[in-house]
Design an enzyme around this catalytic site. Sequence first.
Site, PDB file in Angstrom:
ATOM      1  CG  HIS A   1       6.244  -1.565 -11.770  1.00  0.00           C
ATOM      2  ND1 HIS A   1       7.078  -2.585 -12.155  1.00  0.00           N
ATOM      3  CD2 HIS A   1       6.692  -1.156 -10.567  1.00  0.00           C
ATOM      4  CE1 HIS A   1       8.003  -2.767 -11.213  1.00  0.00           C
ATOM      5  NE2 HIS A   1       7.781  -1.911 -10.234  1.00  0.00           N
TER       6      HIS A   1
ATOM      7  CG  ASP B   1      -1.349 -33.906  -5.743  1.00  0.00           C
ATOM      8  OD1 ASP B   1      -1.491 -32.679  -5.566  1.00  0.00           O
ATOM      9  OD2 ASP B   1      -1.130 -34.411  -6.868  1.00  0.00           O
TER      10      ASP B   1
ATOM     11  CD1 TRP C   1       0.893   0.289  -5.206  1.00  0.00           C
ATOM     12  CD2 TRP C   1      -0.292  -1.548  -4.715  1.00  0.00           C
ATOM     13  NE1 TRP C   1       1.114  -0.024  -3.888  1.00  0.00           N
ATOM     14  CE2 TRP C   1       0.414  -1.153  -3.555  1.00  0.00           C
ATOM     15  CE3 TRP C   1      -1.095  -2.686  -4.650  1.00  0.00           C
ATOM     16  CZ2 TRP C   1       0.325  -1.853  -2.356  1.00  0.00           C
ATOM     17  CZ3 TRP C   1      -1.180  -3.379  -3.432  1.00  0.00           C
ATOM     18  CH2 TRP C   1      -0.476  -2.957  -2.317  1.00  0.00           C
TER      19      TRP C   1
ATOM     20  CB  SER D   1      -6.822 -17.355  -8.125  1.00  0.00           C
ATOM     21  OG  SER D   1      -5.573 -17.963  -8.038  1.00  0.00           O
ATOM     22  CB  SER D   2      -5.344 -15.415  -3.363  1.00  0.00           C
ATOM     23  OG  SER D   2      -4.388 -14.862  -4.192  1.00  0.00           O
TER      24      SER D   2
ATOM     25  CG  HIS E   1       0.600  -3.470   7.124  1.00  0.00           C
ATOM     26  ND1 HIS E   1       1.554  -2.625   6.624  1.00  0.00           N
ATOM     27  CD2 HIS E   1       1.244  -4.300   7.970  1.00  0.00           C
ATOM     28  CE1 HIS E   1       2.723  -2.909   7.173  1.00  0.00           C
ATOM     29  NE2 HIS E   1       2.565  -3.914   7.994  1.00  0.00           N
TER      30      HIS E   1
ATOM     31  CD  GLU F   1      -1.091  -8.737  -1.060  1.00  0.00           C
ATOM     32  OE1 GLU F   1      -1.978  -9.486  -0.623  1.00  0.00           O
ATOM     33  OE2 GLU F   1      -0.384  -9.003  -2.042  1.00  0.00           O
TER      34      GLU F   1
ATOM     35  CE1 TYR G   1       5.191  -7.210   7.791  1.00  0.00           C
ATOM     36  CE2 TYR G   1       3.052  -6.852   8.760  1.00  0.00           C
ATOM     37  CZ  TYR G   1       4.354  -6.483   8.603  1.00  0.00           C
ATOM     38  OH  TYR G   1       4.842  -5.386   9.245  1.00  0.00           O
TER      39      TYR G   1
ATOM     40  CB  SER H   1      13.537 -20.484   8.178  1.00  0.00           C
ATOM     41  OG  SER H   1      13.243 -19.167   8.544  1.00  0.00           O
TER      42      SER H   1
ATOM     43  CG  HIS I   1       2.001   1.838   9.332  1.00  0.00           C
ATOM     44  ND1 HIS I   1       2.372   0.710  10.014  1.00  0.00           N
ATOM     45  CD2 HIS I   1       2.054   1.483   8.027  1.00  0.00           C
ATOM     46  CE1 HIS I   1       2.624  -0.259   9.175  1.00  0.00           C
ATOM     47  NE2 HIS I   1       2.436   0.178   7.958  1.00  0.00           N
ATOM     48  CG  HIS I   2       0.220   1.733   4.724  1.00  0.00           C
ATOM     49  ND1 HIS I   2       1.273   1.415   3.911  1.00  0.00           N
ATOM     50  CD2 HIS I   2       0.040   0.657   5.528  1.00  0.00           C
ATOM     51  CE1 HIS I   2       1.703   0.191   4.197  1.00  0.00           C
ATOM     52  NE2 HIS I   2       0.971  -0.287   5.172  1.00  0.00           N
TER      53      HIS I   2
ATOM     54  CB  THR J   1      11.032  -7.988  12.165  1.00  0.00           C
ATOM     55  OG1 THR J   1       9.627  -7.797  12.048  1.00  0.00           O
ATOM     56  CG2 THR J   1      11.625  -8.153  10.796  1.00  0.00           C
TER      57      THR J   1
ATOM     58  CE  LYS K   1       9.636 -14.762  11.186  1.00  0.00           C
ATOM     59  NZ  LYS K   1      10.051 -16.131  10.921  1.00  0.00           N
TER      60      LYS K   1
ATOM     61  NE  ARG L   1       4.598   5.909  -4.034  1.00  0.00           N
ATOM     62  CZ  ARG L   1       3.913   4.920  -3.450  1.00  0.00           C
ATOM     63  NH1 ARG L   1       3.491   5.042  -2.212  1.00  0.00           N
ATOM     64  NH2 ARG L   1       3.666   3.806  -4.084  1.00  0.00           N
TER      65      ARG L   1
END
Lengths: 531, 374
Positions: free
Chosen positions: A80, A109, A145, A172-173, A256, A258, A260, A271, A305-306, A331, A334, A453
């Site tokens: 998932h 293009d 994951w 690809s990215s 991390h 990732e 963002y 925006s 922090h993870h 943040t 924003k 979890r």
Amino acid sequence: MSAVIDSGHAHDEHAHGPYGGVMRWVTTTNHKDIGTLYLWFSFTMFLVGGMLALAIRAELFQPGLQFWHPEFFNQLTTMHGLIMVFGAIMPAFVGFANWQVPMMIGAPDMAFARLNNWSFWMLPVAATLLVGSFFVPGGASAAGWTIYAPLSTQMGPGMDLAIFALHIMGASSIMGSINIITTILNMRAPGMTLIRMPLFVWTWLITAYLLIAVMPVLAGAITMLLTDRHFGTSFFNAAGGGDPVMFQHIFWFFGHPEVYIMILPGFGIISQVIPAFSRKPLFGYSSMVYATASIAVLSFIVWAHHMFTVGMPTAGILFFMYATVLIAVPTGVKVFNWLTTMWRGSMSFETPMLFAVGFIFVFTMGGFTGLILAIMPIDIQLQDTYYVVAHFHYVLVAGSLFSLFAGFYFWVPKWTGRMYDEKLGKWHFWLSIIFFNVTFFPMHFLGLAGMPRRIPDYALQFAGFNEIASIGAFAFGLSQILFLWIALKVTVLGRGEEAGQRPWDGADTLEWTHLPSPAPYHSFHEQPVLG
Amino acid sequence: MTNRRVNAIGAALLALSGAAEAAYHWNLPTPVTRVAGEIYNLHLVMMGIILVIFVGVFGVMFYSIYAHRKSVGHKAENFHENITVEIIWAIIPFLILIAVAWPATKSILNLKDTASSDITIKATGYQWKWGYDYLRGEGEGISFLSNLSTPQDQITGKAPKGEHYLLEVDNPMVVPVGKKVRVLLTSNDVIHAWMVPAFGVKQDAIPGFVRDTWFRAEKEGVYRGQCAELCGKDHGFMPIVVEVLSTEKYMAWVGEQKKRMAAAADDPNKKWNLSELKARGEKVYAANCVACHQANGQGVKGTFPALDGSLLANGPRGRHIEIVLNGKRGTAMAPFGKQLSDTDVAAVITYERNAWSNKTGEVIQPSEIGSARK
């Protein structure tokens, strides 16, 4: 009469590339076609990942094991996560970039049209490997994951398939990002200076740099994992001189930023939508750009922090805690800018605006819980509990996903020339936001009470909230079927009122002011000139 | 029509009240250590700050949504830049953050201070149980494994679930009240995490490394937690139970454990016969092997290999002993040599070679395991 037929014929020739049918899509180098491919691909993966989520919530509806063996349950949570992150959210934003970036900067293009085709067509291959891993001996990867070593070195061949899939998606990215950066930096219309670019373009420019910086880091981590698994290396095996925690450091140095990568383009969409429906220019344009850039820079120095519970030295903990709470500042800027844009505007609430306002409301709640988790002593209690699950779903579902919905409703009139079904769109919004909260809000309480979890079964004290969350999840899942119908109706079936060039009177970027709806297959043959 | 509607509402209310009977916990558990108390208060303070910001920000937003709508004829203004405002709303959150970082920092310094403990206990994570070794202080030398004690029938729904479903173990960790207990954490296989929310403790157990944490329980009682880091199949089934006793009761417990351990020590030279070993081996199998290889020895197809009729359990015994002692790298098969005594290893191998359809008739003596270890 013949004029009509001629123009119809001419229209046919220019409606798409040299091939028809399936080959049109396989060979296409057109940014609009490729954008469409990305969007349908990501929506398919979203449905697959969603079904896995429902399988998880079905098991967790009541205590006890009802449907799945624990090891299959772990496969469900792992897949998932991987499918939603790499198959649904990321490609969806690339789809938006493909459709919108050239039109918003006045380019004909993307810079590398063939590369663009290639970066898309790698994805179905990767997705096949990923989903196909369910059917190899031992099943899919069940290591979460985050694929932490050494648990991931214990997995069967499903893990190898996932590693290859991630490699391909990463490639690809990276190709997509190079394309986007080159397009934005080189193909802007005269007069469109960097500091006049629409914010969606700005956020994607910054996101693309993040992708190029961190996707190779992930590739490195999973390659080391692969050699640990098969070639006897010991990068993450203490018995051979390695360190399991090093995997986490490398993974989160990717992970991390990732996070963002999955939210910054969403900020960009919001925006665009908020000013359009407030009929008022975006407040604090340049501070929005600076805030986005500072979030991107900060994302590289907060990864640990993870990992507050791995047992870091005190100085390390303090550094990562301080750096993390700092992110609240840009943040916050924003959110305040969006509110001030709305303030004294002339607002109307069509579906894109509903999703945008819903985004601000629910995403901010995810930001608040992020602040709580950043405070290390509190994180000691909440790390690896359902509180974290609630937090990142507030950011990724209510954040990324809702911004994608807002973007879809906002731009689909330009893409198809037709309006989506407004009434159904509103239903989709209200069902989504209500059942999203029914699903995920109770998880905060589960986490506070200490429910870990990734467990298939739980103690009786957690029964009440799990029941509510499961009911909410099924209702949320069904609401997305409504979205499928709305999308099919306006795109494939082509039903809906004619949109006209500029259906949103407050929208003022190039695709609305210079192009008809639907936007022609080839737009901006001649560069528009900005005053 | 109205009747039907009333009925529907009644049914909904009933469902709600039914849900209300199920357990709902809204906040962190009641703290029983100073660290957990600090965390509890820190969380309350944060929630207070967040609530104020929430009301402020969304009060403004919803007022704006109410008042500045096109449908009520509000005309849009055109302002879009104000440096002063921008600086103010960057600095105010910054100041708030500094204000909360201060107590958080103090709390971190406290919770990282594992020095001068009264008792040191090593907790080792295994797939999927905990092992406790009392290394220093009162009770030194005590050592035992702590397994989930919830019966399988409760998990599969064949029996009603007990009060402490999934949060109960055969041998809890036992500590005296009011003493500083330092817990050293490590793991035998993958990363686990030792969590007891009432103590404000969560620390990963990392294979090949030792990390530490501490607590000083201020109230007697039984406190429960779970493994918090995904560690494979039975991650959800390796709870942690800590029993906090008064000093006298703790001393009595220590005495009891010492006696039990002395009694349990097997004479290494004793010759065992097949039925003795098989009976003991069945128990060892049930505690250690059954989760993967299953009670019928069939394993789980594609994930965990079968033992019944397998080459391993019917072929040369040397290979069988080696796998049980040293595990199999790259799989979930743990090196059980580190957890089990020679007698237990001998018993379980004898059992596996003579259970189900396996009929080797071999008897493996503990002395054989002892020499295989060297």
